[in-house]
Design a protein around this motif. Structure first.
Motif, PDB file in Angstrom:
ATOM      1  N   GLY A   1       0.820  -1.206   0.000  1.00  0.00           N
ATOM      2  CA  GLY A   1       0.000   0.000   0.000  1.00  0.00           C
ATOM      3  C   GLY A   1       0.848   1.247   0.000  1.00  0.00           C
ATOM      4  N   GLY A   2       0.274   2.370  -0.396  1.00  0.00           N
ATOM      5  CA  GLY A   2       1.006   3.638  -0.407  1.00  0.00           C
ATOM      6  C   GLY A   2       1.833   3.802  -1.667  1.00  0.00           C
ATOM      7  N   THR A   3       2.561   4.908  -1.728  1.00  0.00           N
ATOM      8  CA  THR A   3       3.404   5.233  -2.868  1.00  0.00           C
ATOM      9  C   THR A   3       4.818   5.471  -2.380  1.00  0.00           C
ATOM     10  N   PHE A   4       5.799   5.028  -3.169  1.00  0.00           N
ATOM     11  CA  PHE A   4       7.201   5.130  -2.771  1.00  0.00           C
ATOM     12  C   PHE A   4       7.738   6.482  -3.227  1.00  0.00           C
ATOM     13  N   TYR A   5       7.624   7.482  -2.350  1.00  0.00           N
ATOM     14  CA  TYR A   5       7.960   8.853  -2.713  1.00  0.00           C
ATOM     15  C   TYR A   5       9.462   9.171  -2.820  1.00  0.00           C
ATOM     16  N   PRO A   6      10.389   8.470  -2.138  1.00  0.00           N
ATOM     17  CA  PRO A   6      11.801   8.889  -2.207  1.00  0.00           C
ATOM     18  C   PRO A   6      12.337   9.030  -3.625  1.00  0.00           C
ATOM     19  N   VAL A   7      11.987   8.092  -4.510  1.00  0.00           N
ATOM     20  CA  VAL A   7      12.485   8.160  -5.884  1.00  0.00           C
ATOM     21  C   VAL A   7      11.922   9.391  -6.596  1.00  0.00           C
ATOM     22  N   LEU A   8      10.631   9.679  -6.376  1.00  0.00           N
ATOM     23  CA  LEU A   8      10.012  10.835  -7.021  1.00  0.00           C
ATOM     24  C   LEU A   8      10.629  12.136  -6.513  1.00  0.00           C
ATOM     25  N   LEU A   9      10.876  12.214  -5.208  1.00  0.00           N
ATOM     26  CA  LEU A   9      11.447  13.440  -4.657  1.00  0.00           C
ATOM     27  C   LEU A   9      12.912  13.584  -5.047  1.00  0.00           C
ATOM     28  N   ALA A  10      13.620  12.473  -5.161  1.00  0.00           N
ATOM     29  CA  ALA A  10      14.999  12.548  -5.658  1.00  0.00           C
ATOM     30  C   ALA A  10      15.009  13.099  -7.082  1.00  0.00           C
ATOM     31  N   ALA A  11      14.040  12.672  -7.896  1.00  0.00           N
ATOM     32  CA  ALA A  11      13.937  13.205  -9.253  1.00  0.00           C
ATOM     33  C   ALA A  11      13.662  14.708  -9.236  1.00  0.00           C
ATOM     34  N   ALA A  12      12.807  15.148  -8.296  1.00  0.00           N
ATOM     35  CA  ALA A  12      12.520  16.582  -8.191  1.00  0.00           C
ATOM     36  C   ALA A  12      13.751  17.375  -7.784  1.00  0.00           C
ATOM     37  N   PHE A  13      14.659  16.763  -7.009  1.00  0.00           N
ATOM     38  CA  PHE A  13      15.871  17.444  -6.565  1.00  0.00           C
ATOM     39  C   PHE A  13      16.982  17.403  -7.614  1.00  0.00           C
ATOM     40  N   LEU A  14      16.887  16.439  -8.538  1.00  0.00           N
ATOM     41  CA  LEU A  14      17.985  16.235  -9.497  1.00  0.00           C
ATOM     42  C   LEU A  14      17.711  16.809 -10.885  1.00  0.00           C
ATOM     43  N   LEU A  15      16.471  16.765 -11.328  1.00  0.00           N
ATOM     44  CA  LEU A  15      16.148  17.026 -12.729  1.00  0.00           C
ATOM     45  C   LEU A  15      15.337  18.311 -12.880  1.00  0.00           C
ATOM     46  N   PRO A  16      15.308  18.879 -14.077  1.00  0.00           N
ATOM     47  CA  PRO A  16      14.395  19.985 -14.349  1.00  0.00           C
ATOM     48  C   PRO A  16      12.948  19.538 -14.127  1.00  0.00           C
ATOM     49  N   PRO A  17      12.063  20.446 -13.731  1.00  0.00           N
ATOM     50  CA  PRO A  17      10.687  20.050 -13.382  1.00  0.00           C
ATOM     51  C   PRO A  17       9.973  19.192 -14.426  1.00  0.00           C
ATOM     52  N   PRO A  18       9.999  19.514 -15.735  1.00  0.00           N
ATOM     53  CA  PRO A  18       9.292  18.642 -16.685  1.00  0.00           C
ATOM     54  C   PRO A  18       9.863  17.224 -16.728  1.00  0.00           C
ATOM     55  N   ALA A  19      11.186  17.109 -16.634  1.00  0.00           N
ATOM     56  CA  ALA A  19      11.805  15.780 -16.648  1.00  0.00           C
ATOM     57  C   ALA A  19      11.467  15.010 -15.376  1.00  0.00           C
ATOM     58  N   ALA A  20      11.504  15.687 -14.222  1.00  0.00           N
ATOM     59  CA  ALA A  20      11.156  15.025 -12.966  1.00  0.00           C
ATOM     60  C   ALA A  20       9.702  14.565 -12.983  1.00  0.00           C
ATOM     61  N   ALA A  21       8.824  15.369 -13.577  1.00  0.00           N
ATOM     62  CA  ALA A  21       7.405  15.018 -13.619  1.00  0.00           C
ATOM     63  C   ALA A  21       7.131  13.803 -14.478  1.00  0.00           C
ATOM     64  N   LEU A  22       8.035  13.464 -15.386  1.00  0.00           N
ATOM     65  CA  LEU A  22       7.852  12.294 -16.243  1.00  0.00           C
ATOM     66  C   LEU A  22       8.143  10.998 -15.503  1.00  0.00           C
ATOM     67  N   VAL A  23       8.942  11.060 -14.435  1.00  0.00           N
ATOM     68  CA  VAL A  23       9.392   9.843 -13.743  1.00  0.00           C
ATOM     69  C   VAL A  23       8.234   8.990 -13.228  1.00  0.00           C
ATOM     70  N   PRO A  24       7.176   9.553 -12.599  1.00  0.00           N
ATOM     71  CA  PRO A  24       6.124   8.676 -12.063  1.00  0.00           C
ATOM     72  C   PRO A  24       5.165   8.098 -13.096  1.00  0.00           C
ATOM     73  N   VAL A  25       5.223   8.563 -14.342  1.00  0.00           N
ATOM     74  CA  VAL A  25       4.197   8.178 -15.314  1.00  0.00           C
ATOM     75  C   VAL A  25       4.178   6.670 -15.593  1.00  0.00           C
ATOM     76  N   PRO A  26       5.314   6.027 -15.945  1.00  0.00           N
ATOM     77  CA  PRO A  26       5.226   4.582 -16.231  1.00  0.00           C
ATOM     78  C   PRO A  26       4.735   3.762 -15.042  1.00  0.00           C
ATOM     79  N   GLY A  27       5.266   4.045 -13.858  1.00  0.00           N
ATOM     80  CA  GLY A  27       4.846   3.279 -12.684  1.00  0.00           C
ATOM     81  C   GLY A  27       3.378   3.467 -12.363  1.00  0.00           C
ATOM     82  N   ALA A  28       2.873   4.703 -12.496  1.00  0.00           N
ATOM     83  CA  ALA A  28       1.466   4.957 -12.180  1.00  0.00           C
ATOM     84  C   ALA A  28       0.536   4.313 -13.197  1.00  0.00           C
ATOM     85  N   LEU A  29       0.924   4.301 -14.462  1.00  0.00           N
ATOM     86  CA  LEU A  29       0.060   3.738 -15.493  1.00  0.00           C
ATOM     87  C   LEU A  29       0.094   2.221 -15.543  1.00  0.00           C
TER      88      LEU A  29
END
Length: 437
Positions: free
Chosen positions: A56-84
């Protein structure tokens, strides 16, 4: 969410369009594609593992690491495959996947934009502590705010919860878990930028996975508790079909009173259990008495008035119920000593039982019975106030009145979920001992 209202579909569609707009400038960001793909694969793998293990729940560390490492549009792409691609249990599957993806895209984009605007990327690259914590903290707040705003909007549209109630507490409840995940994400980002590279960054996930597993075990235990209670309630509903849903409504009213009295979350949950299980002793009462149409004889009434003691015996060995056991035994006691089974007075009656007594009487009056229609909520409250001090604790009555004035009465009874839409509930009658109310 089986039959999703059109307004909810429009809401999810609008969010999906907004998410696509966040991803639109992706080609011009110059983000390293290998980093985007790697983080997306790691996140998708974590989501698949969580779904299979039912964490249950969502594994946020990877998403937040992406937000800290990548430009916003690129970071926002990271959760798409896993969510779909992650499994969805309930229909409509496509809409639920789109909602999940759009929600995370917008939240990660908001966090990444705030972090980028405050110069967080340079602070992470130079391991500039403690200054790197400032943009990271702001990004976490933006992440929580985005999730709370989106979730509250969906609750207001789908569940018809008042807007103020829909957003109440969502942001505060998300702060602690997101802060822990955000710290792990920041550690991942710093190690990613260090000479040790992405491999060292991914090692941060190991202790997070262990802690996540431990937390999942706790939730499984809670789910087992819920299943135990649900089985008892369903057994009562089958035996006394005229009061179907009564127990869960009493649990909801008890929870409202407990919250209004300022009880902590653990005790509020115990009071909810107490309300749900207050009539479990009916399982020990002959069915012919529970369903008898005519008046009860004195002997039959005495048999039914044993149901609190039967219920206490049934739940006495269930450790997690705590003071709910006392509520099951004493919820028919009265302040003036005229109640049963022991005729306790005033402060001799446990507080939990005084809460459930008010909730029980309130639902009995506001539910339709075979011999009368349901009373309006104001009329029921007026009757409770009239009996306060003799039958009911005035403090509990006042707490219920305040909670209803603020939140209204919108009982959600899961016991009726298997009833087809448009099929009315069977008429319900109060338990025989409480008929004299």
């Amino acid at each position: 969410m089986e039959a999703v209202p059109a307004r909810a579909r429009a809401y999810v569609t609008g969010l999906a369009i907004a998410a696509l707009c966040c991803l639109f400038p992706l080609p011009s960001t110059g983000a390293p594609w290998w980093a985007v793909v790697l983080l997306a694969l790691v996140y998708a793998g974590c989501e698949q593992a969580a779904a299979r293990r039912r964490f249950g729940g969502t594994f946020y560390p990877v998403l937040l690491a992406a937000a800290f490492l990548l430009p916003p549009p690129a970071a926002a792409l990271v959760p798409v495959p896993g969510a779909l691609l992650s499994p969805v249990e309930h229909h409509p599957h496509v809409l639920r996947r789109v909602w999940r993806a759009a929600r995370l895209v917008l939240a990660v984009w908001a966090a990444g934009s705030v972090h980028w605007a405050l110069g967080g990327r340079d602070a992470v690259a130079m391991s500039d502590f403690p200054y790197a914590l400032v943009p990271a903290s702001a990004a976490l707040l933006a992440f929580c705010l985005a999730l709370a705003a989106l979730d509250g909007g969906l609750l207001a549209l789908v569940e018809r919860i008042p807007v103020r109630r829909a957003w109440h507490g969502l942001f505060v409840r998300s702060l602690a878990p997101v802060a822990v995940h955000g710290l792990a994400g920041l550690m991942m980002a710093v190690l990613w930028r260090s000479p040790y590279g992405p491999v060292a960054a991914l090692l941060v996930l190991l202790p997070m996975c262990v802690s996540w597993w431990v937390f999942a075990q706790y939730h499984r235990e809670q789910a087992a508790h819920q299943a135990t209670i649900r089985a008892l309630v369903q057994a009562v509903d089958i035996k006394d079909e005229y009061t179907r849903g009564h127990s869960e409504r009493v649990g909801q009213a008890s929870m409202m009173i407990a919250r209004e009295l300022g009880m902590d979350d653990a005790r509020v949950e115990v009071l909810r259990f107490a309300g749900i299980l207050h009539d479990v002793g009916k399982l020990g009462v002959p069915t012919r008495l529970l369903r008898k149409d005519g008046p009860l004889t004195p002997e039959e009434r005495r048999v039914i008035e044993l149901h609190p003691e039967y219920g206490h015996e049934m739940v006495r060995g269930i450790g997690f119920l705590g003071e709910a056991r006392a509520a099951v035994l004493h919820h028919h006691e009265r302040l003036d000593g005229s109640g049963y089974p022991y005729g306790l007075r005033g402060g001799q009656i446990p507080e939990s039982a005084r809460v459930v007594a008010v909730a029980d009487a309130f639902d009995a009056m506001t539910s339709t019975r075979s011999y009368r229609r349901a009373r309006p909520v104001p009329a029921a409250l007026e009757e409770l106030e009239r009996c306060a001090g003799t039958q009911f604790d005035p403090r509990m009555v006042a707490a219920l009145a305040r909670a209803l004035a603020r939140e209204g009465w919108h009982p959600a009874v899961t016991a009726d979920e298997d009833r087809a839409p448009g099929v009315p509930r069977p008429p319900s009658v109060p338990e025989r001992p409480g008929a004299r109310r």
